[in-house]
Motif scaffolding. Sequence first.
Motif, PDB file in Angstrom:
ATOM      1  N   PHE A  36       0.876  -1.184   0.000  1.00 35.41           N
ATOM      2  CA  PHE A  36       0.000   0.000   0.000  1.00 35.41           C
ATOM      3  C   PHE A  36       0.907   1.227   0.000  1.00 35.41           C
ATOM      4  CE2 PHE A  36      -2.407  -3.428   1.761  1.00 35.41           C
ATOM      5  CZ  PHE A  36      -3.697  -3.247   1.269  1.00 35.41           C
ATOM      6  N   SER A  37       0.541   2.223  -0.802  1.00 35.86           N
ATOM      7  CA  SER A  37       1.421   3.400  -0.919  1.00 35.86           C
ATOM      8  C   SER A  37       1.629   4.053   0.448  1.00 35.86           C
ATOM      9  CB  SER A  37       0.827   4.388  -1.911  1.00 35.86           C
ATOM     10  OG  SER A  37      -0.490   4.691  -1.510  1.00 35.86           O
ATOM     11  N   GLN A  38       0.640   3.927   1.333  1.00 33.49           N
ATOM     12  CA  GLN A  38       0.711   4.608   2.634  1.00 33.49           C
ATOM     13  C   GLN A  38       1.555   3.856   3.658  1.00 33.49           C
ATOM     14  OE1 GLN A  38      -2.000   3.358   1.057  1.00 33.49           O
ATOM     15  NE2 GLN A  38      -3.697   2.844   2.418  1.00 33.49           N
ATOM     16  N   GLU A  39       2.038   2.616   3.318  1.00 36.58           N
ATOM     17  CA  GLU A  39       2.757   1.794   4.300  1.00 36.58           C
ATOM     18  C   GLU A  39       4.164   1.460   3.811  1.00 36.58           C
ATOM     19  OE1 GLU A  39       1.815   0.759   7.355  1.00 36.58           O
ATOM     20  OE2 GLU A  39       0.075   2.050   7.063  1.00 36.58           O
ATOM     21  N   PRO A  40       5.159   1.499   4.699  1.00 28.58           N
ATOM     22  CA  PRO A  40       6.534   1.189   4.266  1.00 28.58           C
ATOM     23  C   PRO A  40       6.736  -0.293   3.912  1.00 28.58           C
ATOM     24  CG  PRO A  40       6.464   1.624   6.642  1.00 28.58           C
ATOM     25  CD  PRO A  40       5.095   1.915   6.104  1.00 28.58           C
ATOM     26  N   ASP A  41       6.193  -1.204   4.730  1.00 31.55           N
ATOM     27  CA  ASP A  41       6.346  -2.637   4.459  1.00 31.55           C
ATOM     28  C   ASP A  41       5.111  -3.153   3.723  1.00 31.55           C
ATOM     29  OD1 ASP A  41       8.794  -3.396   5.814  1.00 31.55           O
ATOM     30  OD2 ASP A  41       7.757  -2.968   7.700  1.00 31.55           O
TER      31      ASP A  41
END
Length: 376
Positions: A36-41
């Motif tokens: 997800f673009s909003q999450e680093p992993d």
Amino acid sequence: DASSAMRVVDIHTHMYPPSYIRILESRSTIPLVRSFSQEPDPRLILLQTEVKALEEATKDATANPPGRPLTSHYASLAQKIHFMDTHHIDISVISLANPWLDFLDPSESSQMAESVNNEFSSICGQHPARLYFFGTLPLTATLDTVLASISHLKGLKYCRGVILGTSGLGKGLDDPDLLSIFEALAADHLTIFLHPHYGLPNDVWGPRSSEYGHVLSLALGFTMETTIAVTRMYLSGVFDKVRQLRMILAHSGGTLPFLAGRIESCIMHDGQLVREGKVGKDRRTVWDVLKEQVYLDAVVYSEVGLRAAIDASGADRLMFGTDHPFFPPLTTDEQGEWESVSLNAAAVAKAVGEGSAQAKAIMGGNAIDILRLDED
Ligand code: 5CU
């Protein structure tokens, strides 16, 4: 004995080999891995209770992220060894994490089981005397294929049993069609590690469940699932039919040690069971099965639960575990000590006394004896 050195064995510790992660990355329904673009992993999304959050995060970048972060802890052997060293774990008995091969098409599961089991075997071979494993069965395939997989596992040097979910061949673990599988496992001295995945139906958690994170499904759904699965096995007579069957129950048996008395009372007071002659004097009770055919892990996070487990099965039948890589610390370094581990170690020390013979047994001695970890 209390004077000998303690060896720590972790019998509840999971991995997803890289080939399994690749399958999850290719999927569009759970279990899956998605970025997800909003999450680093990337996120690992496994449970039915996570589907709503998955849909919401797909539509709305500000929604709560679904599932859990897929960190290197899930697939990296180096990370597993680092985790073991950090927590003074001498030996780990690793297993594939849920939902194993339960979701695979019958045409794929046999080959996947063979390659996952070979992968686990070769992982263990890289750290002899430190790693053993529970294999995985291709339960969506034919019975003959499952039996062939058990034969394959029997020949793998570091295999000590199989990890099993509660769905069995699709109808649960009281399914008579499973008997030949249980008999084969028992004959080959392969211990079953029974582990939950499916929890309870979503609507049990009510309309506000999304406010409560994963707490209800992991703390209560998982544990009731295990309790129900083993009680169904008991009621169907599996333990009497396969007397050599040995099962380690995850999370100290869910709630089985606490509820065994009530299960027994319900059996004794059940008109149907009494009429059918199923409550005879020579009946082996749930208590008997807990002491003769069941082992419990010590993944219960408190002295109170651990005492119930010890009272029900005996301190000689409990085995320490961590549930790594699940339950990482959220506010401290993941490469350091994990509170989820120290909670379980502290519960053992509190319940039976730090450094006592029983503590040494639970922390490692029992697993070494029961799972033959001193044998090559
Ligand atoms: O955090 C979780 O969802 C889990 C899981 O899926 N499996 C497990 O063994 N522990 C925790």
